[in-house]
Design an enzyme around this catalytic site. Structure first.
Site, PDB file in Angstrom:
ATOM      1  N   GLU A  93       0.896  -1.209   0.037  1.00  0.00           N
ATOM      2  CA  GLU A  93       0.091  -0.064   0.049  1.00  0.00           C
ATOM      3  C   GLU A  93       0.987   1.193   0.055  1.00  0.00           C
ATOM      4  OE1 GLU A  93      -4.218  -1.208   1.880  1.00  0.00           O
ATOM      5  OE2 GLU A  93      -2.631  -0.750   3.614  1.00  0.00           O
ATOM      6  N   CYS A 106       3.563   8.650   0.634  1.00  0.00           N
ATOM      7  CA  CYS A 106       4.133   7.738   1.773  1.00  0.00           C
ATOM      8  C   CYS A 106       4.094   6.443   1.177  1.00  0.00           C
ATOM      9  CB  CYS A 106       2.831   7.595   2.819  1.00  0.00           C
ATOM     10  SG  CYS A 106       3.436   6.517   4.064  1.00  0.00           S
ATOM     11  N   CYS A 113       6.513  -6.762   7.294  1.00  0.00           N
ATOM     12  CA  CYS A 113       7.463  -6.227   8.070  1.00  0.00           C
ATOM     13  C   CYS A 113       7.860  -7.104   9.263  1.00  0.00           C
ATOM     14  CB  CYS A 113       6.849  -4.750   8.846  1.00  0.00           C
ATOM     15  SG  CYS A 113       8.195  -4.012   9.800  1.00  0.00           S
ATOM     16  N   CYS A 117       6.043  -4.299  16.021  1.00  0.00           N
ATOM     17  CA  CYS A 117       5.648  -3.316  17.000  1.00  0.00           C
ATOM     18  C   CYS A 117       4.083  -3.565  17.212  1.00  0.00           C
ATOM     19  CB  CYS A 117       5.642  -1.954  16.030  1.00  0.00           C
ATOM     20  SG  CYS A 117       7.295  -1.451  15.931  1.00  0.00           S
ATOM     21  N   CYS A 120       1.021  -1.566  15.279  1.00  0.00           N
ATOM     22  CA  CYS A 120       1.063  -1.519  13.914  1.00  0.00           C
ATOM     23  C   CYS A 120       0.575  -2.630  13.110  1.00  0.00           C
ATOM     24  CB  CYS A 120       2.416  -1.013  13.612  1.00  0.00           C
ATOM     25  SG  CYS A 120       2.840  -0.830  11.897  1.00  0.00           S
ATOM     26  N   CYS A 334      -0.900   6.661   9.684  1.00  0.00           N
ATOM     27  CA  CYS A 334       0.190   6.075  10.079  1.00  0.00           C
ATOM     28  C   CYS A 334      -0.235   4.328  10.801  1.00  0.00           C
ATOM     29  CB  CYS A 334       0.969   6.767  11.280  1.00  0.00           C
ATOM     30  SG  CYS A 334       1.680   8.425  10.955  1.00  0.00           S
TER      31      CYS A 334
END
Ligand code: SAH
Length: 359
Positions: A93, A106, A113, A117, A120, A334
């Site tokens: 994305e 962005c 990933c 975290c 997230c 975010c």
């Protein structure tokens, strides 16, 4: 890195490739310009290159990029979120945001990933692979073409940890700032990291003029290790030392990201601890009311809490802003981007009672 991905090659590499193919070197400049100035997506569009050579190029190189699988436009602002498909059918994305000073994209740097975290969405579906420099570039070029705009700023804050894909990200940065390509100013690029300290030192060596953002999100190791596993590898003191060294070497101000999570890291004590840790640093704190991720049940801090946090930081002479939430109805904020497709549940626009808001 896949050396046959033509979009990931710089002019020097293209020149030597053309030499190997027995072609004139000036062809390299033509190809570079087609890809990076005109943003074409196939050899067939390179009309000033002979048909025979185009066929030869097709046999020898891949033209990796990204195609638009889905596009969502926010009802509240002009934020656009793309779901891009890669050559191996993986999905990533990217988000384009309109600001007074121009368009910012962005971009994602990895498929998935590894960092884990807890607040997230990017790591929920696991990690698959690094993106090639050309695949990071393609997000910019494809969005520009689709929207008919020129992108002026890039934030490396999409899916993935850019400093965990160091070489490809460095190559991307040099391509996107190439004067024969998009020619973006390095000063208009921000790179965000969760704190891969060894790579912060590698980045420091390059003395780039980009803005380094650090996802700090906690004032002490107890909270940070609970929410960000990377903290168990490099703790806050080691991270902040790297930041100080980075500023010393580059004279660049560090931007610290701090997601405000209700009851986790948003107390006055946390603000005081944060202020004392950052005292004397050339830095800026960007507070982000934590964005909802459906698999997690973190809640954003309320506006009074955020205002109190701001007051304490300001009293301690720490520069602070609150990030404006864009594209909340399309899960484009975010931490909401992920490998594959975000769910797109409806969020109501918020009435902002926070005193400071970043444009
Ligand atoms: N891996 C890099 C790049 C991702 S940038 C990094 O961690 O910095 C995405 C930013 O959004 C990071 O600062 C990240 O910590 C933050 N973030 C993640 N989840 C979030 C959420 N639910 N709400 C607000 N910010 C979040």
């Amino acid at each position: 890195m896949d050396t046959k991905d033509i979009k990931s090659m710089n002019l020097e590499q293209l020149k030597s490739e053309m030499e190997i193919l027995g072609e004139k070197k000036f062809v390299a400049a033509q190809i570079f310009s087609w890809i990076h100035k005109h943003n074409v997506d196939s050899f067939d569009e390179m009309t000033n290159i002979s048909k025979a050579l185009r066929e030869k190029l097709k046999k020898n190189y891949y033209f990796y990029g990204c195609t638009i699988e889905k596009k969502l436009v926010s009802m509240y602002d002009e934020t656009v979120k793309y779901l891009f498909k890669l050559h191996d059918n993986e999905l990533i994305e990217s988000v384009v945001m309109k600001y007074k000073y121009g368009y910012t994209i962005c971009v994602s740097s990895q498929v998935g990933c590894k960092m884990g975290c807890t607040f997230c969405a990017s790591g929920i579906a696991g990690f698959v692979r690094n993106l090639l420099p050309g695949e990071i570039l393609s997000q910019v070029y494809t969005a520009q073409k689709d929207l008919g705009i020129r992108i002026s700023h890039i934030v490396m804050m999409g899916v993935g940890e850019p400093l965990d894909n160091f070489d490809n990200v460095m190559k991307f940065l040099s391509l996107v700032t190439d004067e024969n390509g998009l020619n973006l100013s390095m000063r208009n690029i921000s790179l965000s990291t969760c704190g891969v300290v060894s790579s912060i030192y590698k980045l420091l060596e390059k003395k780039l003029q980009l803005t380094l953002s650090i996802s700090l999100h906690a004032p002490n190791d107890e909270i940070r290790s609970r929410t960000m596993p990377i903290n168990k590898r490099w703790n806050i003191d080691e991270l902040l030392k790297a930041c100080r060294d980075y500023t010393k070497a580059t004279s660049r101000r560090i931007s610290f990201e701090y997601a405000m999570i209700s009851g986790v890291n948003d107390s006055d004590e946390c603000a005081k601890e944060l202020a004392s840790k950052l005292k004397g640093m050339l830095c800026h704190v960007n507070l982000i009311p934590v964005n909802p991720v459906k698999e997690k049940n973190y809640r954003r801090s309320d506006d009074n809490r955020i205002n109190s946090f701001i007051k304490i930081l300001e009293k301690n002479s720490i520069n602070v802003t609150v990030r404006r939430t864009l594209g909340s109805d399309i899960n484009a904020s975010c931490g909401q981007l992920r490998r594959g497709e975000s769910n797109t549940f409806e969020n109501k626009p918020r009435v902002n009672k926070i005193k400071k808001s970043k444009q």
